[in-house]
Each structure stands twice: as C-alpha cells, then as structure tokens.
Design a protein around this motif. Structure first.
Motif, PDB file in Angstrom:
ATOM      1  N   THR A  73      15.474  41.928  78.833  1.00 38.10           N
ATOM      2  CA  THR A  73      14.230  41.446  78.245  1.00 38.10           C
ATOM      3  C   THR A  73      13.049  42.267  78.722  1.00 38.10           C
ATOM      4  O   THR A  73      11.976  42.200  78.142  1.00 38.10           O
ATOM      5  N   LEU A  77      -1.169  36.403  85.668  1.00 44.88           N
ATOM      6  CA  LEU A  77      -1.272  37.746  85.107  1.00 44.88           C
ATOM      7  C   LEU A  77      -0.474  37.843  83.817  1.00 44.88           C
ATOM      8  O   LEU A  77       0.635  37.321  83.708  1.00 44.88           O
ATOM      9  N   GLN A  82       2.315  35.761  98.146  1.00 43.67           N
ATOM     10  CA  GLN A  82       3.614  35.836  97.466  1.00 43.67           C
ATOM     11  C   GLN A  82       3.627  37.021  96.509  1.00 43.67           C
ATOM     12  O   GLN A  82       2.594  37.535  96.095  1.00 43.67           O
ATOM     13  N   GLY A  83       4.828  37.399  96.129  1.00 38.23           N
ATOM     14  CA  GLY A  83       4.966  38.442  95.125  1.00 38.23           C
ATOM     15  C   GLY A  83       4.730  37.893  93.738  1.00 38.23           C
ATOM     16  O   GLY A  83       4.580  36.685  93.549  1.00 38.23           O
ATOM     17  N   LEU A  84       4.698  38.782  92.767  1.00 37.73           N
ATOM     18  CA  LEU A  84       4.560  38.330  91.384  1.00 37.73           C
ATOM     19  C   LEU A  84       5.837  37.633  90.938  1.00 37.73           C
ATOM     20  O   LEU A  84       6.938  38.104  91.178  1.00 37.73           O
ATOM     21  N   PHE A 111       7.847  35.964  87.653  1.00 36.28           N
ATOM     22  CA  PHE A 111       7.939  35.911  86.203  1.00 36.28           C
ATOM     23  C   PHE A 111       7.888  34.474  85.694  1.00 36.28           C
ATOM     24  O   PHE A 111       8.513  33.573  86.279  1.00 36.28           O
ATOM     25  N   ASP A 122      12.867  34.024  76.535  1.00 34.91           N
ATOM     26  CA  ASP A 122      13.103  33.793  77.961  1.00 34.91           C
ATOM     27  C   ASP A 122      11.946  33.002  78.555  1.00 34.91           C
ATOM     28  O   ASP A 122      10.859  33.543  78.753  1.00 34.91           O
ATOM     29  N   SER A 179      12.631  31.173  81.353  1.00 33.26           N
ATOM     30  CA  SER A 179      13.327  30.729  82.554  1.00 33.26           C
ATOM     31  C   SER A 179      12.436  30.613  83.782  1.00 33.26           C
ATOM     32  O   SER A 179      12.783  29.926  84.736  1.00 33.26           O
ATOM     33  N   TYR A 209       8.533  35.266  78.689  1.00 37.29           N
ATOM     34  CA  TYR A 209       8.527  36.517  77.939  1.00 37.29           C
ATOM     35  C   TYR A 209       8.489  36.204  76.449  1.00 37.29           C
ATOM     36  O   TYR A 209       9.226  35.342  75.964  1.00 37.29           O
ATOM     37  N   GLN A 260       0.973  34.999  90.562  1.00 40.82           N
ATOM     38  CA  GLN A 260       0.918  35.572  91.902  1.00 40.82           C
ATOM     39  C   GLN A 260       0.188  34.600  92.818  1.00 40.82           C
ATOM     40  O   GLN A 260      -1.020  34.430  92.712  1.00 40.82           O
ATOM     41  N   TYR A 313       4.349  39.308  78.524  1.00 45.12           N
ATOM     42  CA  TYR A 313       4.895  38.623  79.691  1.00 45.12           C
ATOM     43  C   TYR A 313       3.779  37.894  80.438  1.00 45.12           C
ATOM     44  O   TYR A 313       2.658  38.385  80.538  1.00 45.12           O
ATOM     45  N   TYR A 320       3.084  36.314  84.306  1.00 47.69           N
ATOM     46  CA  TYR A 320       3.512  36.257  85.691  1.00 47.69           C
ATOM     47  C   TYR A 320       2.513  35.420  86.488  1.00 47.69           C
ATOM     48  O   TYR A 320       1.370  35.229  86.060  1.00 47.69           O
ATOM     49  N   PHE A 328       9.748  41.342  91.131  1.00 44.07           N
ATOM     50  CA  PHE A 328       8.946  42.110  92.070  1.00 44.07           C
ATOM     51  C   PHE A 328       9.325  41.837  93.514  1.00 44.07           C
ATOM     52  O   PHE A 328       9.668  40.714  93.882  1.00 44.07           O
ATOM     53  N   GLY A 329       9.180  42.876  94.336  1.00 42.32           N
ATOM     54  CA  GLY A 329       9.133  42.681  95.768  1.00 42.32           C
ATOM     55  C   GLY A 329       7.749  42.170  96.133  1.00 42.32           C
ATOM     56  O   GLY A 329       6.857  42.090  95.285  1.00 42.32           O
ATOM     57  N   GLN A 330       7.573  41.826  97.410  1.00 42.32           N
ATOM     58  CA  GLN A 330       6.290  41.270  97.840  1.00 42.32           C
ATOM     59  C   GLN A 330       5.206  42.328  97.962  1.00 42.32           C
ATOM     60  O   GLN A 330       4.034  41.997  98.053  1.00 42.32           O
ATOM     61  N   LEU A 334      10.116  41.690  84.767  1.00 39.80           N
ATOM     62  CA  LEU A 334      10.187  42.382  86.045  1.00 39.80           C
ATOM     63  C   LEU A 334      10.343  41.400  87.196  1.00 39.80           C
ATOM     64  O   LEU A 334       9.704  40.350  87.224  1.00 39.80           O
TER      65      LEU A 334
END
Lengths: 113, 115
Positions: A98, B91, B41-43, B45, B56, B58, B48, B37, B33, B35, A103-105, A101
């Motif tokens: 799809t 985002l 923390q990281g982004l 998902f 998606d 999920s 989509y 944040q 998409y 997201y 992501f890492g931190q 992405l």
C-alpha cells in the motif's frame, strides 16, 4: 512484530566530520528502506530510497548502505554542516504494497560549528 | 498547489469535543496517508486512501477515528469525543501512486491539544 529501530540518543558531531546514523530491523526482510529528514515543526522530507539488491546509494553528500545480512542500514552525511542538524527517520513500506510507511523513532543530529 | 497543505495548523479542544482535520494533497497524487506523531514517539500510520477508497484503515486507534476523501483530493480526519491521549501532531502525506517506489510528500501537520 516487525520493527525498525534507530538510536534514540542524539548524535552530536563537529562541523566537517562525517555523521553516521544506524537503522536496524527485525523479524522481516524489507524490499527497500527510505530515509527522511524532519525539522522541528515540519513534516518529514524524503531523502533517499535504497532497495535490498542495492548495497549502496549516494546523493550529493549523503550515502546510504543496506546490509541484508546484518539487517541494517547506515546513513552517512559527509562534510557535515550546521544546516544538516535535524531528525533523520528510517522507514520501510510495510507489507501489502500500500505504500504505508513504518517509521523508526528517528535520530536527532546536531552539527556544531 | 506547491505542496501538501493541512489545516488548521494548531487546534486546542476540550475533552469530549469532536474535531476535524483537513488535508489538501498535491494535485494528481492518487495515494493519501494519515500519520500521527505523539511526543517522543515515532510516526504512526493511521489510514491510507487510494482515490476515494480506504483499503487500509488498520492504524486507526479506535472507532472514534474516521476519515474520508472526496473527489480524489481533499481528505478529512475526524476524531469524535476527543481524549487527552489523542493529543499529537497529525500529519498527512500524498504520493503519485501507492507502492514501494513512491516517495511521500508530507504536509506541515496539525498539532492537536486536548485539554
């Protein structure tokens, strides 16, 4: 679970040196990895994509490597400048094609003049 | 447009209120998409879209979260009965098409604060 891990500690280096950031992944084999840059208060900006069959990719002062044996990608900035100071994010596209992405931190880089 | 735009840039709301966040993707980009944040923390998902459909969803954390996209362009993320844990930067990103080879272009985000 599928995870991307980056060193969460900030990386501080002197201007002119090479910065090396690490991205490790576990429990899966990504077909590619992407690297993004994020400045405070802004969305990420795409830098480079590297596929699993590419050992190395370069763009100007940036170089990315992809080691499928070590399950690791390294991101290098040569001749670093204070303007390179930002958070760098390693990502992969997850499963299902799809394009979403994972992501890492991120690792925050601070280049001191 | 020059890039992905999002509005509002900041939103402060009270717990229990509903909020709507808007995303204008780059013209011609079929994939969109969302997201999230959170601080430290990281982004993460959320959802989509390909065209107007959402194959998606999920990543949506609960049924209080929903999103739609109309005309293959603008998307709205709605959070009902907001909770303090919803506070984050939301985002939006778009890409020319889905798939592994397409870089995503991100908007500046909406910073949501739930009091």
């Amino acid at each position: 679970s599928q995870k991307i891990e980056q060193n969460s500690e900030a990386l501080n280096i002197q201007e002119g040196k090479t910065a090396t950031l690490t991205c490790n992944y576990t429990n899966y084999s990504p077909a590619y990895l992407q690297w993004y840059r994020q400045d405070p208060g802004r969305g990420p900006v795409f830098l480079l994509l590297i596929r699993e069959n590419e050992k190395e990719k370069r763009k100007e002062r940036l170089k990315v490597t992809f080691d499928t044996t070590l399950k690791q990608s390294l991101f290098h900035i040569t001749a670093s400048q204070p303007a390179d100071s930002a958070t760098y994010l390693c990502t992969w596209g997850g499963s299902g094609n799809t394009g979403k992405l994972i992501f890492g931190q991120g690792t925050t880089l601070q280049v001191k003049p | 447009g020059a890039g992905v735009s999002q509005s509002p840039s900041n939103k402060v709301t009270e717990k229990g209120k509903d909020v709507e966040l808007r995303c204008d993707p780059i013209s011609g980009h079929t994939a969109l998409y969302w997201y999230r944040q959170s601080l430290g923390q990281g982004l993460e998902f959320l959802i989509y879209f390909q065209g107007n459909s959402a194959p998606d969803k999920s990543g949506l954390p609960s049924d209080r979260f929903s999103a739609e996209r109309t005309g293959g362009s603008v998307s709205t993320l709605t959070i009902q009965r907001t909770q303090q844990e919803d506070s984050a930067v939301y985002l939006c990103a778009s890409s020319f098409d889905r798939g592994v080879n397409n870089e995503q272009f991100f908007g500046p985000g909406t910073r949501l604060t739930v009091l």
